[in-house]
Design an enzyme around this catalytic site. Structure first.
Site, PDB file in Angstrom:
ATOM      1  N   CYS A  70       0.796  -1.232   0.000  1.00  0.00           N
ATOM      2  CA  CYS A  70       0.000   0.000   0.000  1.00  0.00           C
ATOM      3  C   CYS A  70       0.828   1.283   0.000  1.00  0.00           C
ATOM      4  CB  CYS A  70      -0.926   0.023   1.207  1.00  0.00           C
ATOM      5  SG  CYS A  70      -1.980  -1.428   1.391  1.00  0.00           S
ATOM      6  N   HIS A  75      -1.203   6.518   2.388  1.00  0.00           N
ATOM      7  CA  HIS A  75      -1.027   5.549   3.462  1.00  0.00           C
ATOM      8  C   HIS A  75      -0.854   6.292   4.785  1.00  0.00           C
ATOM      9  CE1 HIS A  75      -0.239   1.551   4.996  1.00  0.00           C
ATOM     10  NE2 HIS A  75       0.763   2.042   5.702  1.00  0.00           N
TER      11      HIS A  75
END
Length: 631
Positions: free
Chosen positions: A80, A136
Site C-alpha cells: 500500500c 497511506h
C-alpha cells in the site's frame, strides 16, 4: 466553386462550424471534475477485469460500459504505502526511497515538498475533497495536508464474539496480530454504519452541493483489506458449494532458485493454514463477498453522480493500489512481484471521449495516473515526474501502447512487465522470467534457459540505474521519546522533547526505578555511509549517581526489534562531554540488510543509561545529537 462573401452557403458553413465547436466551448467554461476512487487491496476479480468468473459487481460493470477497462494495468509497488506514494507524488519508489509501509513520503528528500496530485489540482483552481484512505497512514498523518477539505472515515459494526471467527490455528514465529486480522465474517450493525458505506453516503451528499469551481474528490474504500468483515447479505450472494477456487501448483516455487541454488520463496504461512484447514472455498467466498460490498459502495456514489449536475462533466477513475493472492503462487496476501500482486483493476470514464465500452490490452501503470489526469483536465503539464500520460488512448483506444512497466517491492527488488514477458530480479541476484504468451499463471521460470539470455538482457536493461534509499532532511534526531521500564512495565513519556537546530537540549529526569532509563530517538534517515553518530550530554548533578562511569547502551531498533547494540561508558560529570557511538558497520548497511528481510526502514536509535546496579536518580541533558550522513 467560388463562394461570395456573406452568401447563404457561407452562413450555413459558419453555422455548422459553430455547432461543431459548441461541445468544446462548453467544456472550456465547465472544466472536468474528477471522481478518484481508490480501493484498498482489490485485485482483478471484479467482473469487468475477469479475474474470477463468479464475481458479482454490476456497478463497476455499468461504469465499464461507459468508459475504458484496462486489462493490463500494473502497480508501481505491491504494497500500500509505496504504491500510493508513487501514484500521488509521481515518483517511483526507486527515486523517492519509499519502499515500505513504514516509509513516509514526507521524510524523503525527493518527495517531501512535491505537489501531490490533489495539491496540483488545487493550485490550478480545483476544490479538493477527500474521505477514506488515499495516502497511506503514518500515525496521525493520513495525508490530510494534501486536501482542501478532508474528512476522517468512520464506521464499524464488526462481528460480535471472540475473534478470529475462522478457527484457524496461529503459527508461532509470525505476527499474531496479522494472523488474527486474517479473518472473515458478517458485520453486526446496519449496512449504512459500516465504514465504506458511510464514506459512500458522505460523498453522495457532497455531490448534491453547489460548487463554484471544479472538484477533485478522493474517495478511499477500505475493503477488501483484511479483516473481511461485511454484511451477511454479501456472503449469501455466493453459496459455498458453488465456489470456484483459484488454481495453484504445489511445486510452483521449486524452479525459483537463488544464485547458490536454494529455493528463493516459501509458501505463505496463511496459505499453509488455509490448506491445512481445508478452507479455500471459505476464503474465496469471503473475498468475493467483500468485492460485492465494495461494488455496492461505489454504486451509491455513481448513482448520486448520475443524478447530479456534474454527471456529464466528471471523469471517474476506479483503481486498486495493488493485487492480492488467494492461493496463487502458494501465497495469501500482497507483496512479491508476480502477476497476481502486480496487476491491478483500473477503470476510467471520460465524458465526451470516443473510447466507451472499450477493453484495452494497452500496458499502463498507475504511475501514469498523475500525468494522465492532468492532461485530461487540461492543466499545465507537470514536468519532472515519472510516468507517461495515456490520455491519447481515450481518443484512439486501439493504438499500440506497449511500453514495459516497472513494479518494485522493497530495495532493489524489481519486476519488468513487457508485452510478452515478466522479468523479476531480486536484490540478491535471483532472477525469474515468464512467457505470458504460453504461461499466464507464471508456473514456469525460464530464467535458467540459455535461449532466453537475450530476453533477460533486454529486460534487465530497463531496471533502475540507481536505487535510492530514504533520505531525510534534518541531520538531528528530531523528536525524542523518553521512557523508562519500571517493574510494572508502564511507559512514561516526557514533554518538550524536541531537538531544534542542534541547539536545544533534551532535559529528562531519570527516576530511581528498577529497570533502565531509556531515551528513544525515532529516525527517518537511512543513507549513512559512516558507522557512528555523536551526541553531547551532561548531568545536572552527580551526587545521585553511582560511583564510577555511567554505562550507556545504544541500539538500532527496526520495527520494534533490536538489530545492533553498542555499550559506551561516560563519566558522571556536570560538564558537557561528547559521546561517540560506533556500530562497526555503516548504518546504511544495517538499513539495507533489514530491508531485505521485512522491507521496513531504520526506525529508531535507543539510548539506555545504566549505573552499576541499573539504578539512576537525577537529571540528564542531551544536545547536539547528530548523525553523519552522505547525500
Amino acid at each position: 466553386m467560388h463562394i461570395p462573401p456573406y452568401s447563404s452557403t457561407r452562413k450555413i458553413f459558419s453555422t455548422l462550424f459553430l455547432l461543431l465547436l459548441l461541445p468544446f466551448v462548453s467544456l472550456a467554461k465547465q472544466p472536468y471534475n474528477v471522481l478518484f476512487i481508490s480501493v484498498d487491496d482489490m485485485n482483478d476479480w471484479p467482473s469487468p477485469f475477469g479475474g474470477h468468473p463468479q464475481a458479482i459487481t454490476p456497478n463497476m460493470e455499468k461504469l465499464a460500459q461507459q468508459g475504458v477497462v484496462f486489462n493490463r494495468a500494473y502497480t508501481p509497488a505491491t504494497v500500500c504505502g509505496p504504491s500510493r506514494s508513487a501514484i500521488m507524488t509521481g515518483f517511483l519508489p526507486s527515486k523517492s526511497g519509499v519502499y515500505g509501509n513504514s516509509n513516509n513520503l514526507k521524510h524523503s528528500e525527493v518527495t517531501k515538498d512535491v505537489a501531490t496530485m490533489p495539491q496540483y489540482f488545487s493550485q490550478h483552481g480545483y476544490q479538493t475533497i477527500s474521505r477514506g484512505k488515499i495516502f497511506h497512514k503514518h500515525g496521525k498523518d493520513h495525508g490530510q495536508w494534501a486536501w482542501d477539505v478532508w474528512q476522517k472515515a468512520t464506521g464499524g459494526g464488526g462481528p460480535k464474539g471472540e475473534k478470529p471467527l475462522n478457527g484457524l490455528k496461529a503459527v508461532k514465529g509470525k505476527s499474531q496480530k496479522l494472523q488474527k486480522e486474517f479473518d472473515w465474517g458478517a458485520t453486526s450493525g446496519p449496512d449504512e454504519k459500516t465504514k465504506d458505506m458511510a464514506t459512500a453516503l458522505w460523498f453522495a451528499d457532497q455531490l448534491t452541493q453547489d460548487f463554484d469551481k471544479p472538484f477533485f474528490m478522493g474517495v478511499g474504500i477500505s475493503k477488501p483489506h483484511l479483516p473481511w468483515y461485511v454484511p451477511q447479505k454479501y456472503f449469501d450472494m455466493y453459496p459455498l458449494e458453488t465456489i470456484q477456487v483459484p488454481d495453484y501448483l504445489p511445486s510452483d516455487l521449486s524452479d525459483i532458485l537463488t544464485t547458490d541454488g536454494k529455493e528463493k520463496h516459501k509458501p505463505h504461512h496463511n496459505f499453509l493454514r488455509v490448506k491445512e484447514a481445508g478452507l479455500f472455498k471459505e476464503t474465496t467466498r469471503a473475498y468475493l463477498a467483500n468485492i460485492s460490498y465494495v461494488d455496492d459502495s461505489i454504486g451509491v456514489i455513481l448513482d448520486a453522480l448520475a443524478k447530479s449536475p456534474y454527471a456529464d462533466n466528471t471523469i471517474v477513475v476506479v483503481w486498486g493500489d495493488h493485487g492480492w493472492y488467494l492461493g496463487e503462487k502458494l501465497q495469501f496476501g500482497k507483496t512479491k512481484l508476480w502477476e497476481e500482486s502486480a496487476r491491478v483493476p483500473l477503470l476510467i470514464k471520460v465524458p465526451n471521449a470516443i473510447a466507451k465500452n472499450v477493453k484495452t490490452d494497452a500496458l499502463v501503470s498507475l504511475q501514469d495516473l498523475y500525468p494522465t489526469l492532468v492532461e485530461l483536465a487540461g492543466l499545465p503539464e507537470k514536468k519532472d515526474i515519472d510516468g507517461k500520460s495515456f490520455a491519447p488512448l481515450f481518443s484512439k483506444p486501439d493504438q499500440e501502447w506497449h511500453e514495459p512497466i516497472l513494479t518494485t517491492m522493497g530495495y532493489k527488488n524489481h519486476s519488468v512487465r513487457s508485452d510478452q514477458y515478466r522479468y523479476i530480479r531480486w536484490e540478491d541476484g535471483t532472477e525469474e522470467l515468464y512467457d505470458h504468451n504460453k504461461d499466464s499463471k507464471e508456473w514456469s521460470n525460464l530464467s535458467a534457459a540459455a535461449e532466453y539470455k537475450s530476453v533477460i538482457a533486454q529486460h534487465k536493461a530497463l531496471l533502475p540505474k540507481k536505487d535510492h534509499l530514504l533520505i531525510s532532511v534534518p541531520v538531528t534526531l528530531g523528536k525524542a521519546l523518553y521512557s523508562f521500564t519500571s517493574p510494572d512495565y508502564k511507559k512514561v513519556t516526557c514533554k518538550n522533547c524536541d531537538i531544534k537546530d542542534n541547539q536545544q537540549a533534551i532535559r529528562a529526569y531519570l527516576p530511581n526505578k528498577s529497570g533502565a532509563a531509556k531515551l528513544t530517538f525515532p529516525l527517518n534517515l537511512a543513507q549513512f555511509t559512516q558507522s557512528a553518530f555523536t551526541m553531547k550530554i551532561k548531568f545536572d548533578q552527580t551526587k545521585a549517581f553511582p560511583d564510577g562511569p555511567i554505562q550507556i547502551n545504544t541500539s538500532i531498533t527496526v520495527d520494534g526489534y533490536e538489530t545492533r547494540a553498542v555499550k559506551v561508558f561516560v563519566e558522571a560529570t556536570t560538564d558537557w562531554q561528547e559521546v561517540r557511538f560506533d556500530f562497526g558497520v555503516p548504518l546504511e548497511k544495517l538499513h539495507t540488510d533489514y530491508l531485505l528481510k521485512s522491507f521496513k526502514q531504520l526506525q529508531a536509535i535507543s539510548i539506555q543509561l545504566a549505573g552499576k546496579h541499573r539504578y539512576i536518580d537525577g537529571d540528564i541533558q542531551i544536545k547536539e545529537a547528530g548523525l553523519y550522513q552522505s547525500l
